[in-house]
Design a protein around this motif. Structure first.
Motif, mmCIF file in Angstrom:
data_model
loop_
_atom_site.group_PDB
_atom_site.id
_atom_site.type_symbol
_atom_site.label_atom_id
_atom_site.label_comp_id
_atom_site.label_asym_id
_atom_site.label_seq_id
_atom_site.Cartn_x
_atom_site.Cartn_y
_atom_site.Cartn_z
ATOM 1 N N ILE A 73 0.871 -1.176 0.000
ATOM 2 C CA ILE A 73 0.000 0.000 0.000
ATOM 3 C C ILE A 73 0.908 1.224 0.000
ATOM 4 C CG2 ILE A 73 -1.713 1.311 1.308
ATOM 5 C CD1 ILE A 73 -2.715 -1.361 2.450
ATOM 6 N N ILE A 74 0.877 1.993 -1.080
ATOM 7 C CA ILE A 74 1.702 3.181 -1.192
ATOM 8 C C ILE A 74 0.787 4.388 -1.005
ATOM 9 C CG2 ILE A 74 3.230 4.522 -2.658
ATOM 10 C CD1 ILE A 74 2.797 0.799 -3.261
ATOM 11 N N VAL A 75 1.084 5.180 0.012
ATOM 12 C CA VAL A 75 0.180 6.244 0.446
ATOM 13 C C VAL A 75 0.733 7.618 0.098
ATOM 14 C CG1 VAL A 75 -1.121 7.170 2.409
ATOM 15 C CG2 VAL A 75 -0.457 4.750 2.384
ATOM 16 N N TYR A 76 -0.153 8.499 -0.345
ATOM 17 C CA TYR A 76 0.184 9.908 -0.515
ATOM 18 C C TYR A 76 -0.915 10.759 0.114
ATOM 19 C CZ TYR A 76 -3.207 10.167 -4.368
ATOM 20 O OH TYR A 76 -4.363 10.135 -5.122
ATOM 21 N N ASP A 77 -0.590 12.003 0.387
ATOM 22 C CA ASP A 77 -1.526 12.961 0.966
ATOM 23 C C ASP A 77 -2.127 13.756 -0.192
ATOM 24 O OD1 ASP A 77 -2.713 15.235 2.076
ATOM 25 O OD2 ASP A 77 -1.084 15.630 3.478
ATOM 26 N N ILE A 78 -3.440 13.762 -0.332
ATOM 27 C CA ILE A 78 -4.069 14.428 -1.477
ATOM 28 C C ILE A 78 -3.812 15.936 -1.486
ATOM 29 C CG2 ILE A 78 -5.882 12.671 -1.599
ATOM 30 C CD1 ILE A 78 -7.824 14.857 -0.506
ATOM 31 N N GLY A 131 1.459 17.560 -3.148
ATOM 32 C CA GLY A 131 1.926 17.057 -4.437
ATOM 33 C C GLY A 131 3.239 16.319 -4.350
ATOM 34 N N ASP A 132 4.134 16.766 -3.473
ATOM 35 C CA ASP A 132 5.429 16.099 -3.333
ATOM 36 C C ASP A 132 5.262 14.661 -2.853
ATOM 37 O OD1 ASP A 132 6.838 18.293 -4.194
ATOM 38 O OD2 ASP A 132 7.252 19.042 -2.173
ATOM 39 N N SER A 133 4.283 14.438 -1.974
ATOM 40 C CA SER A 133 4.067 13.081 -1.463
ATOM 41 C C SER A 133 3.586 12.152 -2.576
ATOM 42 C CB SER A 133 3.065 13.090 -0.301
ATOM 43 O OG SER A 133 1.739 13.348 -0.756
ATOM 44 N N PHE A 134 2.882 12.712 -3.563
ATOM 45 C CA PHE A 134 2.437 11.918 -4.710
ATOM 46 C C PHE A 134 3.623 11.543 -5.585
ATOM 47 C CE2 PHE A 134 0.423 11.802 -9.069
ATOM 48 C CZ PHE A 134 -0.188 10.571 -8.897
ATOM 49 N N ILE A 135 4.561 12.482 -5.755
ATOM 50 C CA ILE A 135 5.775 12.200 -6.522
ATOM 51 C C ILE A 135 6.582 11.091 -5.847
ATOM 52 C CG2 ILE A 135 7.997 13.145 -7.266
ATOM 53 C CD1 ILE A 135 6.567 15.853 -7.596
ATOM 54 N N LYS A 136 6.690 11.166 -4.513
ATOM 55 C CA LYS A 136 7.418 10.129 -3.774
ATOM 56 C C LYS A 136 6.706 8.781 -3.887
ATOM 57 C CE LYS A 136 10.930 12.410 -2.073
ATOM 58 N NZ LYS A 136 11.001 12.807 -0.672
ATOM 59 N N ALA A 137 5.373 8.826 -3.886
ATOM 60 C CA ALA A 137 4.612 7.578 -4.029
ATOM 61 C C ALA A 137 4.911 6.915 -5.370
ATOM 62 C CB ALA A 137 3.113 7.861 -3.896
ATOM 63 N N LYS A 138 5.037 7.724 -6.419
ATOM 64 C CA LYS A 138 5.382 7.182 -7.739
ATOM 65 C C LYS A 138 6.747 6.497 -7.706
ATOM 66 C CE LYS A 138 2.886 10.427 -10.754
ATOM 67 N NZ LYS A 138 3.078 11.432 -11.829
ATOM 68 N N LEU A 142 -2.367 2.178 -4.709
ATOM 69 C CA LEU A 142 -1.984 3.576 -4.556
ATOM 70 C C LEU A 142 -3.124 4.259 -3.815
ATOM 71 C CD1 LEU A 142 -0.105 5.969 -5.172
ATOM 72 C CD2 LEU A 142 -1.333 6.253 -7.348
ATOM 73 N N VAL A 143 -2.801 4.872 -2.675
ATOM 74 C CA VAL A 143 -3.849 5.390 -1.794
ATOM 75 C C VAL A 143 -3.696 6.885 -1.556
ATOM 76 C CG1 VAL A 143 -4.884 5.235 0.500
ATOM 77 C CG2 VAL A 143 -4.048 3.171 -0.635
ATOM 78 N N GLY A 144 -4.726 7.643 -1.923
ATOM 79 C CA GLY A 144 -4.780 9.065 -1.626
ATOM 80 C C GLY A 144 -5.480 9.242 -0.291
ATOM 81 N N ASN A 145 -4.725 9.539 0.759
ATOM 82 C CA ASN A 145 -5.296 9.669 2.097
ATOM 83 C C ASN A 145 -5.660 11.136 2.401
ATOM 84 O OD1 ASN A 145 -6.099 8.602 4.639
ATOM 85 N ND2 ASN A 145 -4.167 9.265 5.541
ATOM 86 N N LYS A 146 -6.414 11.316 3.478
ATOM 87 C CA LYS A 146 -6.879 12.622 3.958
ATOM 88 C C LYS A 146 -7.963 13.225 3.068
ATOM 89 C CE LYS A 146 -2.450 13.568 6.196
ATOM 90 N NZ LYS A 146 -1.418 14.574 6.519
ATOM 91 N N SER A 147 -8.894 12.386 2.628
ATOM 92 C CA SER A 147 -9.996 12.879 1.804
ATOM 93 C C SER A 147 -10.905 13.828 2.579
ATOM 94 C CB SER A 147 -10.818 11.708 1.248
ATOM 95 O OG SER A 147 -11.440 10.978 2.294
ATOM 96 N N ASP A 148 -10.739 13.883 3.912
ATOM 97 C CA ASP A 148 -11.488 14.858 4.709
ATOM 98 C C ASP A 148 -11.009 16.285 4.434
ATOM 99 O OD1 ASP A 148 -9.326 15.205 7.296
ATOM 100 O OD2 ASP A 148 -9.322 13.294 6.253
ATOM 101 N N LEU A 149 -9.867 16.426 3.751
ATOM 102 C CA LEU A 149 -9.325 17.750 3.396
ATOM 103 C C LEU A 149 -9.521 18.014 1.909
ATOM 104 C CD1 LEU A 149 -5.981 17.624 5.444
ATOM 105 C CD2 LEU A 149 -8.181 18.620 6.121
ATOM 106 N N TYR A 199 -2.238 6.987 -13.291
ATOM 107 C CA TYR A 199 -0.892 6.505 -12.995
ATOM 108 C C TYR A 199 -0.939 5.095 -12.409
ATOM 109 C CZ TYR A 199 3.627 5.697 -11.071
ATOM 110 O OH TYR A 199 4.829 5.100 -10.775
ATOM 111 N N ALA A 200 -1.852 4.869 -11.458
ATOM 112 C CA ALA A 200 -1.959 3.541 -10.845
ATOM 113 C C ALA A 200 -2.202 2.477 -11.900
ATOM 114 C CB ALA A 200 -3.081 3.538 -9.806
#
Length: 201
Positions: A86-91, A94-101, A119-126, A140-141
């Motif tokens: 499970i590879i997680v990024y913060d929605i 953007g940098d966390s998405f690059i690292k997830a890639k 590939l998981v976009g976390n913090k959908s509450d934001l 991408y996934a």
């Protein structure tokens, strides 16, 4: 762990940048709790959870890894024998998405089709602060043979579905019999945490 013929054991590793919510996802799934306080995860630790799939007991050993760059080189130690990643990024980051890639490319190169990736976009509450668009992440996934999920550990949205769907995919990676396919996944036993890690946002 001693397991009988009716039991399966899967190792899942969670990777991603620091403070994307890796530990929070694990704690929400295994303990159904959430903490707003952030403390760095020291290197790595794991939790376990038992689920039931088509009459078989499945033990998930979920490895939590530190997101800091200095721990990146340790990644292969933890994902080497994993059936799921499970590879997680913060929605909102953007940098966390690059690292997830980067993590996904590395795992794909090292393990190929031997591992199920999410590939998981976390913090959908934001959602109002989102900078990574779901269409981009989903595209991408798909390009690396993974599935994309959106979660909120804080609000407990999409977390159960993420882990149960991953478990189903790992369960069906290798044939268990002629026409043996799981029909459902139902949590039956509360988790036990063998090594606790610090909470992450």
């Amino acid at each position: 762990m001693s397991m009988n013929d009716g039991e399966k054991n899967f190792k899942v590793v969670i990777l991603g940048e620091g403070c994307v919510g890796k530990t929070s996802l694990i704690q929400r799934y295994t303990q159904n709790n959430f903490s707003d306080k952030y403390m760095m995860t020291p290197s790595a630790g794991y939790s376990q959870k038992m689920v039931n799939m088509s009459g078989k007991r499945v033990c998930l050993t979920i490895w939590d890894t530190a997101g800091q760059d200095r721990f990146h080189a340790l990644g292969p130690i933890y994902y080497r024998d994993s059936q799921g990643a499970i590879i997680v990024y913060d929605i909102t980051d953007g940098d966390s998405f690059i690292k997830a890639k980067t993590w996904m490319k590395e795992i794909k190169t090292q393990l190929g089709s031997a591992i199920q990736m999410c590939l998981v976009g976390n913090k959908s509450d934001l959602e109002r602060a989102r900078v990574v668009q779901p269409e981009e992440a989903e595209s991408y996934a798909a390009s690396v043979g993974a599935l994309h999920y959106t979660t909120s550990a804080k609000l407990n949205k999409g977390v159960e579905e993420l882990f149960l769907d991953l478990t189903k995919r790992m369960f069906t990676m290798k044939p268990l019999g002629s026409d043996s396919k799981p029909t459902c996944v139902i949590q039956v036993i509360p988790e036990t945490t063998d090594k606790k890690t610090s909470p992450c946002c």
